[in-house]
Design a protein around this motif. Structure first.
Motif, PDB file in Angstrom:
ATOM      1  N   UNK A 165      22.579  31.149  65.360  1.00 21.84           N
ATOM      2  CA  UNK A 165      23.880  31.022  64.701  1.00 21.84           C
ATOM      3  C   UNK A 165      24.829  30.317  65.670  1.00 21.84           C
ATOM      4  N   UNK A 166      25.295  29.110  65.337  1.00 25.09           N
ATOM      5  CA  UNK A 166      26.064  28.324  66.311  1.00 25.09           C
ATOM      6  C   UNK A 166      27.532  28.714  66.427  1.00 25.09           C
ATOM      7  N   UNK A 167      27.995  29.649  65.611  1.00 21.02           N
ATOM      8  CA  UNK A 167      29.430  29.971  65.621  1.00 21.02           C
ATOM      9  C   UNK A 167      29.826  30.699  66.897  1.00 21.02           C
ATOM     10  N   UNK A 168      30.802  30.151  67.593  1.00 27.05           N
ATOM     11  CA  UNK A 168      31.345  30.788  68.789  1.00 27.05           C
ATOM     12  C   UNK A 168      32.863  30.784  68.685  1.00 27.05           C
ATOM     13  N   UNK A 169      33.508  31.549  69.533  1.00 27.29           N
ATOM     14  CA  UNK A 169      34.963  31.639  69.507  1.00 27.29           C
ATOM     15  C   UNK A 169      35.560  30.315  69.977  1.00 27.29           C
ATOM     16  N   UNK A 170      36.548  29.826  69.218  1.00 30.68           N
ATOM     17  CA  UNK A 170      37.210  28.580  69.570  1.00 30.68           C
ATOM     18  C   UNK A 170      38.130  28.798  70.763  1.00 30.68           C
ATOM     19  N   UNK A 171      38.198  27.819  71.639  1.00 29.24           N
ATOM     20  CA  UNK A 171      39.006  27.984  72.848  1.00 29.24           C
ATOM     21  C   UNK A 171      40.493  27.909  72.536  1.00 29.24           C
ATOM     22  N   UNK A 172      41.292  28.537  73.402  1.00 29.57           N
ATOM     23  CA  UNK A 172      42.742  28.513  73.256  1.00 29.57           C
ATOM     24  C   UNK A 172      43.272  27.154  73.702  1.00 29.57           C
ATOM     25  N   UNK A 173      44.230  26.594  72.921  1.00 29.60           N
ATOM     26  CA  UNK A 173      44.847  25.314  73.266  1.00 29.60           C
ATOM     27  C   UNK A 173      46.215  25.560  73.896  1.00 29.60           C
TER      28      UNK A 173
ATOM     29  N   UNK B 150      19.753  34.063  71.300  1.00 30.16           N
ATOM     30  CA  UNK B 150      21.156  33.836  71.633  1.00 30.16           C
ATOM     31  C   UNK B 150      22.034  34.007  70.409  1.00 30.16           C
ATOM     32  N   UNK B 151      23.265  34.482  70.652  1.00 35.14           N
ATOM     33  CA  UNK B 151      24.266  34.620  69.599  1.00 35.14           C
ATOM     34  C   UNK B 151      25.627  34.727  70.271  1.00 35.14           C
ATOM     35  N   UNK B 152      26.584  33.906  69.848  1.00 35.67           N
ATOM     36  CA  UNK B 152      27.896  33.836  70.485  1.00 35.67           C
ATOM     37  C   UNK B 152      27.695  33.621  71.982  1.00 35.67           C
ATOM     38  N   UNK B 153      28.205  34.509  72.831  1.00 39.75           N
ATOM     39  CA  UNK B 153      28.009  34.367  74.268  1.00 39.75           C
ATOM     40  C   UNK B 153      26.941  35.315  74.804  1.00 39.75           C
ATOM     41  N   UNK B 154      26.204  35.962  73.922  1.00 38.52           N
ATOM     42  CA  UNK B 154      25.192  36.927  74.333  1.00 38.52           C
ATOM     43  C   UNK B 154      23.822  36.268  74.436  1.00 38.52           C
TER      44      UNK B 154
ATOM     45  N   UNK C 273      13.733  44.656  76.296  1.00 38.13           N
ATOM     46  CA  UNK C 273      14.642  43.516  76.385  1.00 38.13           C
ATOM     47  C   UNK C 273      15.776  43.791  77.345  1.00 38.13           C
ATOM     48  N   UNK C 274      16.356  42.704  77.829  1.00 40.58           N
ATOM     49  CA  UNK C 274      17.580  42.765  78.611  1.00 40.58           C
ATOM     50  C   UNK C 274      18.594  41.876  77.911  1.00 40.58           C
ATOM     51  N   UNK C 275      19.765  42.399  77.682  1.00 40.79           N
ATOM     52  CA  UNK C 275      20.822  41.617  77.032  1.00 40.79           C
ATOM     53  C   UNK C 275      22.015  41.536  77.968  1.00 40.79           C
ATOM     54  N   UNK C 276      22.724  40.414  77.906  1.00 36.70           N
ATOM     55  CA  UNK C 276      23.910  40.246  78.736  1.00 36.70           C
ATOM     56  C   UNK C 276      24.886  39.346  78.010  1.00 36.70           C
TER      57      UNK C 276
ATOM     58  N   UNK D 202      22.803  40.537  67.516  1.00 34.34           N
ATOM     59  CA  UNK D 202      22.358  39.290  66.893  1.00 34.34           C
ATOM     60  C   UNK D 202      21.418  38.509  67.790  1.00 34.34           C
ATOM     61  N   UNK D 203      21.703  38.493  69.100  1.00 39.42           N
ATOM     62  CA  UNK D 203      20.827  37.814  70.054  1.00 39.42           C
ATOM     63  C   UNK D 203      19.472  38.500  70.119  1.00 39.42           C
ATOM     64  N   UNK D 204      19.476  39.820  70.079  1.00 40.45           N
ATOM     65  CA  UNK D 204      18.224  40.573  70.109  1.00 40.45           C
ATOM     66  C   UNK D 204      17.398  40.316  68.855  1.00 40.45           C
ATOM     67  N   UNK D 205      18.049  40.252  67.702  1.00 37.84           N
ATOM     68  CA  UNK D 205      17.344  39.943  66.448  1.00 37.84           C
ATOM     69  C   UNK D 205      16.707  38.559  66.514  1.00 37.84           C
ATOM     70  N   UNK D 206      17.458  37.586  67.032  1.00 41.70           N
ATOM     71  CA  UNK D 206      16.942  36.225  67.181  1.00 41.70           C
ATOM     72  C   UNK D 206      15.749  36.207  68.139  1.00 41.70           C
ATOM     73  N   UNK D 207      15.857  36.920  69.259  1.00 45.97           N
ATOM     74  CA  UNK D 207      14.777  36.961  70.233  1.00 45.97           C
ATOM     75  C   UNK D 207      13.529  37.637  69.703  1.00 45.97           C
TER      76      UNK D 207
END
Length: 163
Positions: free
Chosen positions: A140-148, A44-48, A98-101, A110-115
């Motif tokens: 890597x836990x960094x994800x996009x911050x939500x809009x306020x 996993x990486x970001x939302x992938x 592999x299958x990525x989504x 990045x998700x594929x590298x982790x997998x």
């Protein structure tokens, strides 16, 4: 038989009975291989999210039914995917299916590298230390911050107007 400890000194002596417990010997991890000779892991990486199967082969990487050169056109992304094999010295020894989504191409790479890193450790548990030292087993836990609300983006304010 339950014993009651009266102080921390009793712990050093091995409890009230005086019997010491030997530390458990570290047993080597067993490989996790299915009946088709493959090892499976999820990266996993970001939302992938990448579902990865590796098996001994000639180094062919198939992503969502397409060759990696077609799916990941940028050389930087292909370099990211090859990192686990370069670090472990297993280049062109495993086929990857592999299958990525989700996410974009960078997050999917990045998700594929982790997998791939996780699947290699499941196939050969002895490869865990070099991959762990390179930081490839950590998601890597960094994800996009939500809009306020009241903001243009996550933190960006609307343009100030004095008049």
């Amino acid at each position: 038989m339950a014993t009651t400890l009266t102080s921390l000194a009793d712990l050093k002596q091995g409890g009230a009975s005086g019997a010491t417990v030997a530390p458990a010997a570290a047993t080597p991890a067993e490989p996790k291989i299915d009946n088709l000779g493959r090892s499976y892991a999820t990266g996993k990486r970001k939302n992938a999210v990448a579902r990865v199967w590796i098996k001994p082969g000639k180094g062919k990487i198939t992503v969502n039914g397409r060759d990696q050169e077609v799916y990941f056109a940028r050389p930087v992304l292909r370099m990211m995917i090859d990192q686990p094999f370069l670090i472990t010295g297993r280049r062109e020894q495993f086929d990857v299916i592999c299958t990525v989504s989700g996410g974009g191409l960078s997050g999917q790479a990045g998700a594929l590298r982790h997998g791939i890193s996780k699947a290699l450790t499941y196939y050969e548990p002895g490869l865990r230390p070099p991959l762990k030292a390179a930081g490839l087993l950590t998601r890597d836990p960094r994800v996009v911050e939500r809009k306020k609300y009241g903001k243009a983006k996550a933190r960006r304010s609307f343009q100030f107007s004095k008049r």
